[in-house]
Design an enzyme around this catalytic site. Structure first.
Site, PDB file in Angstrom:
ATOM      1  N   ARG A  47       8.227  12.634 -29.162  1.00  0.00           N
ATOM      2  CA  ARG A  47       8.855  11.583 -28.704  1.00  0.00           C
ATOM      3  C   ARG A  47       8.936  11.319 -27.570  1.00  0.00           C
ATOM      4  O   ARG A  47       8.620  11.341 -26.170  1.00  0.00           O
ATOM      5  CB  ARG A  47       9.666  10.988 -29.389  1.00  0.00           C
ATOM      6  CG  ARG A  47       9.282   9.991 -30.642  1.00  0.00           C
ATOM      7  CD  ARG A  47       9.769   9.181 -31.478  1.00  0.00           C
ATOM      8  NE  ARG A  47       8.757   9.217 -32.581  1.00  0.00           N
ATOM      9  CZ  ARG A  47       9.751   8.976 -34.098  1.00  0.00           C
ATOM     10  NH1 ARG A  47      10.658   9.196 -34.382  1.00  0.00           N
ATOM     11  NH2 ARG A  47       9.043   8.821 -35.358  1.00  0.00           N
TER      12      ARG A  47
ATOM     13  N   GLY B 121      -4.502  -7.558  -7.404  1.00  0.00           N
ATOM     14  CA  GLY B 121      -5.187  -9.100  -7.107  1.00  0.00           C
ATOM     15  C   GLY B 121      -6.251  -8.392  -8.205  1.00  0.00           C
ATOM     16  O   GLY B 121      -6.584  -7.959  -8.992  1.00  0.00           O
ATOM     17  N   GLY B 122      -6.941  -8.999  -7.735  1.00  0.00           N
ATOM     18  CA  GLY B 122      -8.877  -9.258  -8.254  1.00  0.00           C
ATOM     19  C   GLY B 122      -8.892  -7.048  -8.399  1.00  0.00           C
ATOM     20  O   GLY B 122      -9.719  -6.914  -9.320  1.00  0.00           O
TER      21      GLY B 122
ATOM     22  N   THR C 112       5.116   3.512 -33.805  1.00  0.00           N
ATOM     23  CA  THR C 112       5.782   2.642 -33.130  1.00  0.00           C
ATOM     24  C   THR C 112       6.585   1.525 -32.491  1.00  0.00           C
ATOM     25  O   THR C 112       7.202   2.231 -32.376  1.00  0.00           O
ATOM     26  CB  THR C 112       4.874   1.104 -33.899  1.00  0.00           C
ATOM     27  OG1 THR C 112       5.368   0.583 -34.641  1.00  0.00           O
ATOM     28  CG2 THR C 112       3.211   1.608 -33.744  1.00  0.00           C
ATOM     29  N   SER C 113       6.157   1.122 -31.369  1.00  0.00           N
ATOM     30  CA  SER C 113       7.787   0.576 -30.605  1.00  0.00           C
ATOM     31  C   SER C 113       8.504   0.052 -31.884  1.00  0.00           C
ATOM     32  O   SER C 113       9.990   0.166 -31.551  1.00  0.00           O
ATOM     33  CB  SER C 113       7.866  -0.286 -29.783  1.00  0.00           C
ATOM     34  OG  SER C 113       7.024  -0.070 -29.086  1.00  0.00           O
TER      35      SER C 113
ATOM     36  N   ALA D 183      -1.434   5.496 -44.426  1.00  0.00           N
ATOM     37  CA  ALA D 183      -0.296   6.317 -44.212  1.00  0.00           C
ATOM     38  C   ALA D 183       0.328   6.607 -42.736  1.00  0.00           C
ATOM     39  O   ALA D 183      -0.189   7.380 -42.076  1.00  0.00           O
ATOM     40  CB  ALA D 183       0.684   7.004 -45.753  1.00  0.00           C
TER      41      ALA D 183
ATOM     42  N   GLU E 227       2.960   8.493 -31.781  1.00  0.00           N
ATOM     43  CA  GLU E 227       4.545   9.419 -32.389  1.00  0.00           C
ATOM     44  C   GLU E 227       4.951   8.187 -32.997  1.00  0.00           C
ATOM     45  O   GLU E 227       6.172   8.277 -32.273  1.00  0.00           O
ATOM     46  CB  GLU E 227       4.273  10.127 -31.031  1.00  0.00           C
ATOM     47  CG  GLU E 227       3.880  11.266 -31.544  1.00  0.00           C
ATOM     48  CD  GLU E 227       3.882  12.531 -30.651  1.00  0.00           C
ATOM     49  OE1 GLU E 227       5.540  12.468 -30.230  1.00  0.00           O
ATOM     50  OE2 GLU E 227       3.124  13.057 -29.915  1.00  0.00           O
TER      51      GLU E 227
ATOM     52  N   LEU F  50      -0.765  14.561 -39.402  1.00  0.00           N
ATOM     53  CA  LEU F  50       0.753  13.779 -40.459  1.00  0.00           C
ATOM     54  C   LEU F  50      -0.743  12.207 -41.224  1.00  0.00           C
ATOM     55  O   LEU F  50      -0.955  12.253 -42.336  1.00  0.00           O
ATOM     56  CB  LEU F  50       1.642  13.131 -39.790  1.00  0.00           C
ATOM     57  CG  LEU F  50       2.025  13.025 -40.252  1.00  0.00           C
ATOM     58  CD1 LEU F  50       3.084  13.606 -40.836  1.00  0.00           C
ATOM     59  CD2 LEU F  50       3.730  12.589 -39.278  1.00  0.00           C
ATOM     60  N   THR F  51      -0.459  11.268 -40.227  1.00  0.00           N
ATOM     61  CA  THR F  51      -1.569  10.254 -40.196  1.00  0.00           C
ATOM     62  C   THR F  51      -2.731   9.831 -41.125  1.00  0.00           C
ATOM     63  O   THR F  51      -3.596  10.661 -41.106  1.00  0.00           O
ATOM     64  CB  THR F  51      -1.175   9.323 -39.040  1.00  0.00           C
ATOM     65  OG1 THR F  51      -0.651   9.460 -37.789  1.00  0.00           O
ATOM     66  CG2 THR F  51      -2.227   7.870 -38.848  1.00  0.00           C
TER      67      THR F  51
HETATM   68  C1  LIG Z   1      -5.315   7.940 -30.174  1.00  0.00           C
HETATM   69  C2  LIG Z   1      -4.377   7.922 -31.042  1.00  0.00           C
HETATM   70  C3  LIG Z   1      -3.764   9.272 -31.100  1.00  0.00           C
HETATM   71  C4  LIG Z   1      -3.347   9.404 -32.353  1.00  0.00           C
HETATM   72  N1  LIG Z   1      -2.598  11.024 -32.391  1.00  0.00           N
HETATM   73  C5  LIG Z   1      -2.368  11.358 -33.544  1.00  0.00           C
HETATM   74  C6  LIG Z   1      -2.283  12.474 -33.530  1.00  0.00           C
HETATM   75  O1  LIG Z   1      -2.142  13.638 -33.153  1.00  0.00           O
HETATM   76  N2  LIG Z   1      -1.364  13.037 -35.114  1.00  0.00           N
HETATM   77  C7  LIG Z   1      -1.605  12.002 -35.761  1.00  0.00           C
HETATM   78  O2  LIG Z   1      -0.768  12.463 -37.377  1.00  0.00           O
HETATM   79  N3  LIG Z   1      -1.340  10.786 -35.604  1.00  0.00           N
HETATM   80  C8  LIG Z   1      -1.554  10.459 -34.537  1.00  0.00           C
HETATM   81  N4  LIG Z   1      -2.139   9.025 -34.317  1.00  0.00           N
HETATM   82  C9  LIG Z   1      -1.786   8.186 -35.358  1.00  0.00           C
HETATM   83  C10 LIG Z   1      -0.363   6.949 -34.838  1.00  0.00           C
HETATM   84  O3  LIG Z   1       0.944   7.658 -34.858  1.00  0.00           O
HETATM   85  C11 LIG Z   1      -0.235   5.808 -35.682  1.00  0.00           C
HETATM   86  O4  LIG Z   1      -1.409   5.061 -35.383  1.00  0.00           O
HETATM   87  C12 LIG Z   1       0.549   5.461 -35.460  1.00  0.00           C
HETATM   88  O5  LIG Z   1       2.141   6.060 -35.999  1.00  0.00           O
HETATM   89  C13 LIG Z   1       1.027   3.680 -36.023  1.00  0.00           C
HETATM   90  O6  LIG Z   1      -0.176   4.112 -37.731  1.00  0.00           O
HETATM   91  P1  LIG Z   1      -0.580   3.004 -38.181  1.00  0.00           P
HETATM   92  O7  LIG Z   1      -1.992   3.322 -36.888  1.00  0.00           O
HETATM   93  O8  LIG Z   1      -1.701   3.223 -39.237  1.00  0.00           O
HETATM   94  O9  LIG Z   1      -0.194   1.609 -37.965  1.00  0.00           O
HETATM   95  P2  LIG Z   1       0.296   0.691 -38.568  1.00  0.00           P
HETATM   96  O10 LIG Z   1       1.680   1.805 -39.872  1.00  0.00           O
HETATM   97  O11 LIG Z   1      -0.445   0.107 -40.473  1.00  0.00           O
HETATM   98  O12 LIG Z   1       1.461  -0.158 -37.867  1.00  0.00           O
HETATM   99  C14 LIG Z   1       0.764  -1.542 -38.048  1.00  0.00           C
HETATM  100  C15 LIG Z   1       1.897  -2.772 -37.583  1.00  0.00           C
HETATM  101  O13 LIG Z   1       3.013  -2.581 -38.665  1.00  0.00           O
HETATM  102  C16 LIG Z   1       4.525  -2.565 -37.816  1.00  0.00           C
HETATM  103  N5  LIG Z   1       5.044  -2.010 -39.039  1.00  0.00           N
HETATM  104  C17 LIG Z   1       4.796  -0.652 -39.489  1.00  0.00           C
HETATM  105  N6  LIG Z   1       5.846  -0.762 -40.568  1.00  0.00           N
HETATM  106  C18 LIG Z   1       6.645  -1.093 -40.109  1.00  0.00           C
HETATM  107  C19 LIG Z   1       7.916  -1.714 -40.439  1.00  0.00           C
HETATM  108  N7  LIG Z   1       8.694  -1.365 -40.961  1.00  0.00           N
HETATM  109  N8  LIG Z   1       8.964  -2.338 -39.402  1.00  0.00           N
HETATM  110  C20 LIG Z   1       8.150  -3.611 -37.900  1.00  0.00           C
HETATM  111  N9  LIG Z   1       7.054  -3.273 -38.083  1.00  0.00           N
HETATM  112  C21 LIG Z   1       6.562  -2.678 -38.588  1.00  0.00           C
HETATM  113  C22 LIG Z   1       3.895  -1.464 -36.269  1.00  0.00           C
HETATM  114  O14 LIG Z   1       4.739  -1.094 -35.808  1.00  0.00           O
HETATM  115  C23 LIG Z   1       2.168  -2.268 -36.196  1.00  0.00           C
HETATM  116  O15 LIG Z   1       2.432  -2.696 -35.052  1.00  0.00           O
HETATM  117  C24 LIG Z   1      -2.470   8.060 -32.954  1.00  0.00           C
HETATM  118  C25 LIG Z   1      -3.647   7.514 -33.130  1.00  0.00           C
HETATM  119  C26 LIG Z   1      -4.314   6.997 -31.856  1.00  0.00           C
HETATM  120  C27 LIG Z   1      -4.525   5.562 -31.794  1.00  0.00           C
END
Ligand SMILES: Cc1cc2nc3c(=O)[nH]c(=O)nc-3n(C[C@H](O)[C@H](O)[C@H](O)COP(=O)(O)OP(=O)(O)OC[C@H]3O[C@@H](n4cnc5c(N)ncnc54)[C@H](O)[C@@H]3O)c2cc1C
Length: 384
Positions: A246, A342-343, A368-369, A132, A366, A127-128
């Site tokens: 999730r 600790g250490g 972010t928080s 995007a 999947e 997806l990512t």
């Molecule tokens: C080890 C790893 C494995 C992964 N596996 C997969 C996978 O198998 N398939 C897949 O499709 N993806 C995968 N991902 C991608 C992952 O789901 C994304 O990295 C994640 O959804 C965040 O997207 P981004 O990295 O582009 O961060 P961004 O979208 O650029 O976010 C950057 C910051 O902005 C904040 N932010 C963005 N929009 C808002 C908002 N509306 N309100 C408040 N804060 C916001 C975010 O919370 C974050 O703190 C993986 C990533 C990693 C690192």
């Protein structure tokens, strides 16, 4: 709310705990050092042989048909031993569920048994994209209709298990003229399809055993039968399936958190300072009490979301609450565990620094928080 597990759920949890202890735990530190790929693949096959790769897929298609509560118990038990192995198990289950829920009968017959029995070592969820992440509807990968099929062009980033996945669920824009998110479709692409290129492997902070790669689609032709669900209906599918995923990330987080606190509690009981075990200091006891409360709250949120999903009720808000709370609890638990050691907590001979690194990504992938909070608030306000 009272949770009484069925005999089958207890059996699945016990089987997961046994494989976790015998096979996953001994490999975890080596995977963290970048070794042990063959053993990882052997463990994924063993997990498939024991039904863990398609826990919620119907037995008609080779799955265990065990339900989401069983899935959550299994992922927690496996995550307790090795997060890097378990993330692939969780994503593969999610891929199986997407195919089960929107795939054609032919797609189900062709792919689900291979996911379930380990013919495919894993499934990948693509997806990512670089532009995007939190906003996947902004994706640029295109799927152009061409004769009796589609041609995919574009690239995805950070795709888990891409190096050994047998099948890729891929989202791409089929109609760029439609409003954002309304012109996206979902495709099934088999490994080895010409034009599907596994790109750069990322070097990560944690979960080193799980491969994370760029996946490139370069003039990648798939038949029309690779489309899953209806054309331009793919984004709705992604949103629905991510909610189920999730619960998996939440359960994985709980497993990591529990592992860290088990090490920390044993250490607090054994480590003597000022002539007594450090567990006898009230300052230490309060840290343990707070983290025990975190673990129990995470467990209840996960089971509540899983039970709702199993009952066929809406569960998106609960899944986001479980993922938000459990992943942040895993951060608190692994950090407290480092503090209590600790250490030694900072030293690689002990597992808690690895657990802290493994836990960190659970607050990001999947959704972010922050995105979980967006979903929880949206669902809450919608119901006012
Ligand atoms: C080890 C790893 C494995 C992964 N596996 C997969 C996978 O198998 N398939 C897949 O499709 N993806 C995968 N991902 C991608 C992952 O789901 C994304 O990295 C994640 O959804 C965040 O997207 P981004 O990295 O582009 O961060 P961004 O979208 O650029 O976010 C950057 C910051 O902005 C904040 N932010 C963005 N929009 C808002 C908002 N509306 N309100 C408040 N804060 C916001 C975010 O919370 C974050 O703190 C993986 C990533 C990693 C690192």
């Amino acid at each position: 709310m009272h949770f009484a597990f069925t005999d089958e759920e207890e059996m699945i949890r016990a089987a997961a705990e046994r494989i976790a202890a015998e096979r996953l735990a001994p490999l975890a530190a080596r995977l963290d050092r970048g070794e042990g790929r063959d053993e990882l693949l052997a463990n994924l096959k063993l997990l498939a042989d024991n039904g863990f790769m398609a826990l919620n897929v119907s037995p008609d298609h080779g799955g265990a048909g065990a339900g989401t509560v069983a899935f959550a118990l299994a992922i927690e038990a496996l995550g307790y031993a090795c997060a890097a192995t378990t993330v692939g198990v969780s994503v593969t289950n999610m891929v199986g569920e997407v195919i089960q829920s929107v795939g054609s009968e032919e797609q189900k017959r062709r792919h689900l048994p291979k996911l379930a029995d380990g013919t495919y070592p894993a499934g990948a969820f693509c997806l990512t994209e670089s532009g995007a992440g939190s906003d996947p509807a902004g994706m640029r990968t295109r799927a152009r209709r061409d004769g009796d099929g589609y041609v995919l062009d574009g690239s995805k980033i950070y795709i888990s298990s891409a190096e050994y996945a047998g099948v890729f669920v891929v989202w791409a824009v089929t109609d760029p003229d439609r409003p954002k998110g309304k012109g996206i479709s979902c495709f099934l692409v088999e490994a080895g399809t010409p034009g599907l290129v596994i790109g750069k492997a990322e070097e990560k902070m944690g979960q080193h055993g799980s491969s994370t790669n760029t996946v490139i689609f370069d003039d990648c032709r798939v038949p029309a039968s690779a489309l899953m669900g209806r054309e331009n209906d793919g984004f709705r599918i992604a949103v629905g399936e991510l909610a189920g995923g999730r619960i998996g990330v939440a359960a994985l987080s709980l497993g990591i958190a529990r592992a860290a606190m088990d090490v920390a509690k044993a250490h607090a009981r054994d480590r003597q300072q000022f002539g007594q075990p450090i567990a006898e200091f009230q300052g230490v006891q309060w840290m343990i009490a707070d983290r025990e409360t975190d673990l129990e709250a995470a467990r209840l949120l996960i089971l509540s979301a899983a039970a709702k999903k199993d009952r066929g009720e809406p569960f998106a808000k609960e899944a986001s609450m479980a993922k938000l709370f459990a992943s942040e609890a895993a951060h608190r638990c692994t950090d407290t565990a480092i503090q209590l050691l600790g250490g030694a907590g900072y030293i690689r001979d002990y597992p808690v620094e690895r657990l802290a690194r493994d836990a960190r990504i659970t607050r990001i992938y999947e959704g972010t928080s922050e995105i979980q909070r967006v979903i929880i608030a949206r669902e809450t306000l919608r119901n006012l």
